[in-house]
Every structure is written in C-alpha cells, then in structure tokens.
Design a protein around this motif. Structure first.
Motif, short mmCIF file in Angstrom:
data_model
loop_
_atom_site.label_atom_id
_atom_site.label_comp_id
_atom_site.label_asym_id
_atom_site.label_seq_id
_atom_site.Cartn_x
_atom_site.Cartn_y
_atom_site.Cartn_z
N ALA A 260 1.79 -47.36 20.10
CA ALA A 260 1.06 -46.50 19.18
C ALA A 260 0.99 -45.08 19.71
CB ALA A 260 -0.34 -47.03 18.94
N ILE A 262 -0.79 -41.34 18.81
CA ILE A 262 -1.79 -40.65 17.99
C ILE A 262 -1.70 -39.16 18.29
CG2 ILE A 262 -4.23 -40.51 17.36
CD1 ILE A 262 -4.63 -43.29 18.57
N VAL A 282 2.92 -44.43 14.28
CA VAL A 282 2.61 -43.02 14.54
C VAL A 282 1.46 -42.59 13.62
CG1 VAL A 282 3.44 -40.64 14.43
CG2 VAL A 282 4.93 -42.44 15.32
N ILE A 283 0.38 -42.18 14.25
CA ILE A 283 -0.79 -41.70 13.52
C ILE A 283 -0.96 -40.23 13.83
CG2 ILE A 283 -3.31 -41.96 13.24
CD1 ILE A 283 -2.97 -44.86 14.30
#
Lengths: 323, 263
Positions: A260, A262, A282-283
């Motif tokens: 992940a 961010i 993908v944030i």
C-alpha cells in the motif's frame, strides 16, 4: 569461452548487495533464452561466500579481493576492464549504486561502448532490447547497442530475486591497482537515516510539497508508524530538512513497490510516479482534484490532509488499542 | 584557478506530464520551456563560490542547438565569465559517449582547466554518465554524487553513498558531478543581466573543434533508440470526497483489503 552475460555483483561487508542478485535473476532468464553462460564479477575487500551467487544463476563467478576494493578507486576500473576483455561478454550489467554509477560510465567510455542507464526491462529481439525511462519516467525508450559489450545499469528494486541454480564455478581475478591513485579514499562518514528505510516496507506513506509544516510532517510520521510502514518523500521535501534523499521516491531516489502506498500532498510529477507505479493499492490525498497523482491512484481522496489525517490517526490508534 | 562548468539546457522538468508521442513515434514536447538543468545550476553555484574564494575564472560549456543560447546567457548573468555553445548539426542525436567526446574536445581546445564541475544528472535523460565519460576522454579522474567540496591545500570531496558519505582527497585536475543538495544557487542580479547581454556567447562548430565526425552525433553514438512511448501508468481510480471520518473509514477498509493492516 562460451557466449555469456556478465553481471557486476557488488559486495559490502562480505555480503552481496541485493541489487546484484536481482540483476543476476533477470540475466539468468535472458541467458537461458539464448543458451548463454551467466558470469558474475565480485571485486571486494572481503567475501564470505562467493559461491552463493550460483543460487541466483551464476555459472562462472570471477572474484578479485584486495583491501583497496573496500571503497571506490581506479583499481576497480582497471581490473574490471581486464575481466571484460578476457570474458568478452555479450552484455555487461551493473547495479546503479553509488559505486556502480561511478564504475559503469568509466568502463563504457574506455571500451567505447554504449551504456543504457537505469534499465527497467530487457527483452530479446534480433538484439538485446534495453528499455530505459526518460523525462522522469514519463517516457520509455527501447535502446539497442551496436557495440560489444552492451552495457547497462539497473536501479535497486527493479527486478525480483529468483533462485535458480547456476554451475557456480569460481575463478580468481588478477587485481590491478594504480601505484598512485589520483583519488584517495580518506574514510566513510555514516549518516543516521531519518527514519526507517522505504525499500522493503509493506506500507509507504509519502509526503509531498503540499505538506505545509514540520508539525504536519509529525502526523505523517505517526501514520507511518501506526501502519508499521515507512515514511518517504518527494523532491520538495528532500530539499527541506524533514527528510532526506535516502527516503525520496522516484527517478533520482528509490523505487518502491509496497502493498500500500499513501501519498499526502504529493502532486505526482513523472519523476515521482516512476518510482511508485508498481505499488499494490495507491491512495492519494490532495486538495486539488486535477493533481496528476490521481491518475496513478486507486483511491483519489479530494480533501485537505489536515482534516483527514487527524480522523484517520484517531481511528488507527483505537484499532491498535483494541488489538 | 580555471574552472569549467558543464551545463545542459533541458525541457522544464515541471512539465513532463505534458509530453506525448506522435503517431509516427516522435516525442512531442511543444510549449515546454527550455531551462538550465537543475543540478547544473548547483554546479555553477559551486564554481562561482570557488572562484570568489580563490580567484580565477569560470567558463560554461553546453552542447546544444543554437536556441539554447538563453541558458548560457543566464549562466553569465549568475556570474560566469565566459560561455561557449557547442552547436553543430553533426552533434545532434548524440548519446552520452558522443556527447562526452564533444565536451572533452572543447575542454581541451579552450583549456586546460584545473577543475571541471557538472550537475550529477540531467532531468530529461537522468543517466549521470557524461561527467565520468568526459573524464575518461581527458584522462582525468572523476567523482560523482558529490555532496560537499572542501577546498584547502588540496581538494577534499564528499560523495553520497548508501548509508553515508565517502570522503576522498583528490589531485587537480579533476571532474566532479555535484548533487542538488550541495548548495542553494544564487539568483541572477540586475547587474548580471546587463553584463550577460553584453557578453558574447561563443558559438563553436565541429570544424572549429576539429572533432572527428565519426565520433559525434548519431554516427558516434553506440546506442540507438528504436522506439519511444509514453508509459501508461494510469489506474482506474475512484474519487472520494466528504466527511473526514467517512474517508478515514474508507482508507482503513482499503488497507485491510490490501492486506496492509496488521491487526
């Protein structure tokens, strides 16, 4: 000598650097497709287990040990040139570490051969196709080299390590060193990293130029800690003192592939996205709906991080307490 | 102390997301302004600082088309004494080996120089190869990733390396490729701009250099670009807006689904 590919396997404190093993893994595939041998070159002050490179596919392991090889110097260039001239490799690949980045262009210029920089993929066609990024990773260019050996560099983290047996024959290399080097190593100054390394972290939180204060940077730090992750940055932050280039993601920084990613206040220049595009989820959090980072994001949060982060941190702290 | 500084005009790195590739495979970068490569600005700053302390002069070199003159003029406005533009149709299409050959030829022609400085990498191709290769043509040592230059009796150079800095003592002449963090480049002054407008930007052609045509440009480049394409890294994303608490829940959910939340 059978036709072969040669990989420079840099060692530090007796052990191979990962990047060399990553390149060997990829080169093994390339060698198999053409029935080439795969050779590795170790030049170091100390090696614990040279034969270990056979686990990543090396058929022939050339080893030169000398106390002068604990750090960069012209002996590296001269000795490498001897080995290349003897083995006559079809291609010669070097990891783009600090040392590799000094060695590769010198060797290529001495051999009057081409050098592809920071290859992201190799492929056989009629010749060896080397895919390199340019314009910060916005553009990919396919390069062939008309001279032998086809030289290239590869950044750490580009390829995966794959165990594959090679024959693992050992050969010692005659070490060459100049009587008087015009660059003299005086010592190594360790720098304490500003936080956990980002290369191997499962979660990477990245703060960009939109993060407004060092106090806010503290929120990002806490987020990374609560997620057992690491905190990275983009160029504008590396230029401040909150973080450093060791934690910078992108073309001139590190390549990361966490489960992940961010991004907070990250605009998403090509120089940055090139280094994180292969992440799991993908944030991105950004106030600007048109920020380019959103093109590369799965979850595109159009908001002020100063609203979202406090809420997120409170919830994560609670989760941690419950655990 | 004669100092040379290598400068590359590049399309402004702020705008690389506007680059596209036309159907016939050529790069389209229309409308993107040409600027001085960022780390070359640091190299020039370092050159000017050394000149101010030790005396001497600073000459900037660039291998680029004629329209790159503006970048060299800016270098003069910052404080460089001389500017030399290596511009010739035969230099076009050069890879790093052919580029370094031309630069080395020019450094010989207008040298000798005690110290040659360059940026560690260009923003467009980012190879970090040219400074070291110039060193090979000139038979002088090169160090890259330079984070600090200390100038006493001799030159002490600190190079960024994994986990710290390697310290080297070097003899002149030497070529050093500096990193962006080494200093903060100065702005051009009003007086500098006036001076830059009066200074001749010397344009040097292949025939003036006596360079071997088989070593320059496309012909002298051992690497050949077959194809370029814009890397498609776009994802199918979903926009989320609204209440901070709801957004936080959503983030936690997504992290959980990705297996990135250790509970």
């Amino acid at each position: 000598m059978r036709r072969n590919l040669l990989v420079f396997a840099e060692h530090r404190d007796g052990k191979p650097l990962r990047v060399g093993l990553e390149i060997l893994s990829k080169a093994r595939e390339l060698a198999d497709e053409r029935d080439f041998d795969l050779c590795a070159l170790i030049l170091t002050d100390r090696v614990d287990d040279a034969e270990a490179l056979s686990r990543y596919g090396a058929d022939l392991i050339c080893v030169g040990t000398d106390e002068s090889f604990g750090h960069y110097g012209h002996g590296f260039i001269d000795t490498t040139l001897d080995v290349v001239r003897e083995l006559g490799p079809y291609a010669f690949i070097i990891g783009a570490t600090a040392l590799g980045s000094m060695l590769a262009p010198e060797v290529a210029a001495h051999l009057r051969t081409g050098l592809a920089a920071h290859v992201i993929d190799y492929r056989w066609d009629e010749d060896l196709i080397q895919v390199v990024p340019s314009f910060g990773g916005r553009v990919a260019a396919e390069i062939v080299t008309r001279t032998t050996p086809r030289m290239s560099t590869v950044k750490p983290g580009t390829f995966s390590m794959i165990e594959r047996r090679g024959r693992g024959e050992l050969k010692s290399v005659k070490v060459r060193k100049p009587e008087q080097d015009r660059i003299r190593f005086e010592g190594f100054e360790r720098i304490e990293p500003k936080g956990r390394p980002i290369e191997d972290a499962g979660v990477v939180v990245v703060g960009g130029g939109g993060v407004e204060s060092e106090k806010d940077w503290g929120m990002l730090k806490e987020l990374a800690e609560l997620l057992n992750g690491a905190l990275g940055c983009t160029r504008p932050v590396a230029d401040r003192s909150w973080s450093d280039e060791e934690h910078m993601v992108g073309t001139s920084g590190k390549i990361v592939k966490p489960a992940a990613y961010i991004g907070i206040g990250v605009s998403g220049s090509a120089h940055h996205t090139c280094g994180m595009k292969d992440s799991g989820i993908v944030i991105a959090i950004n106030r600007d709906r048109n920020a380019p980072i959103f093109d590369t994001a799965d979850l595109r949060i159009v908001a002020d991080y100063r609203d979202v982060l406090p809420a997120l941190l409170t919830k994560l702290r609670d989760l941690k307490k419950q655990a | 102390m004669r100092i040379a500084c290598l400068v590359k005009p590049v399309p402004d790195p702020e705008h690389y997301d506007r680059i596209s590739v036309s159907p016939n495979g050529t790069l389209v970068r229309a409308g993107i302004p040409i600027v001085m490569n960022p780390s070359d600005r640091n190299a020039l700053e370092e050159a000017l600082k050394i000149k101010e302390r030790r005396g001497g002069d600073v000459t900037v070199f660039s291998m680029a088309p004629d329209d790159a003159e503006g970048v060299l003029r800016e270098a003069v406005a910052m404080g460089a004494d001389h500017a030399i533009l290596l511009s010739d149709r035969n230099f076009a299409g050069a890879d790093t080996l052919a580029t370094s050959y031309v630069l080395a030829k020019a450094l010989e022609r207008f040298g000798p120089f005690d110290l040659i400085l360059a940026g560690n990498e260009s923003a467009d191709s980012s190879t970090s190869q040219v400074p070291s290769q110039v060193g090979v043509w000139l038979s002088i040592p090169a160090l890259t990733g330079v984070a600090e230059i200390e100038h006493n009796e001799s030159l002490t150079v600190r190079c960024s390396s994994e986990g710290g800095r390697a310290v080297y003592e070097v003899d002149l002449p030497v070529i050093l490729a500096v990193k962006r963090g080494i200093n903060s480049p100065r702005y051009t002054s009003f007086a500098g701009i006036i001076r830059a407008n009066k200074t001749e930007i010397k344009i040097v052609r292949a025939e003036d250099l006596g360079s071997d045509a088989s070593m320059t440009g496309l012909e002298g480049s051992p690497t050949k670009t077959l194809k370029t394409s814009v890397l498609d890294i776009c994802r199918k994303g979903e926009y989320v807006e609204g209440d901070a608490g709801d957004i936080a829940d959503r983030i936690i959910n997504e992290l959980r689904k990705a297996g990135a939340l250790r509970e």
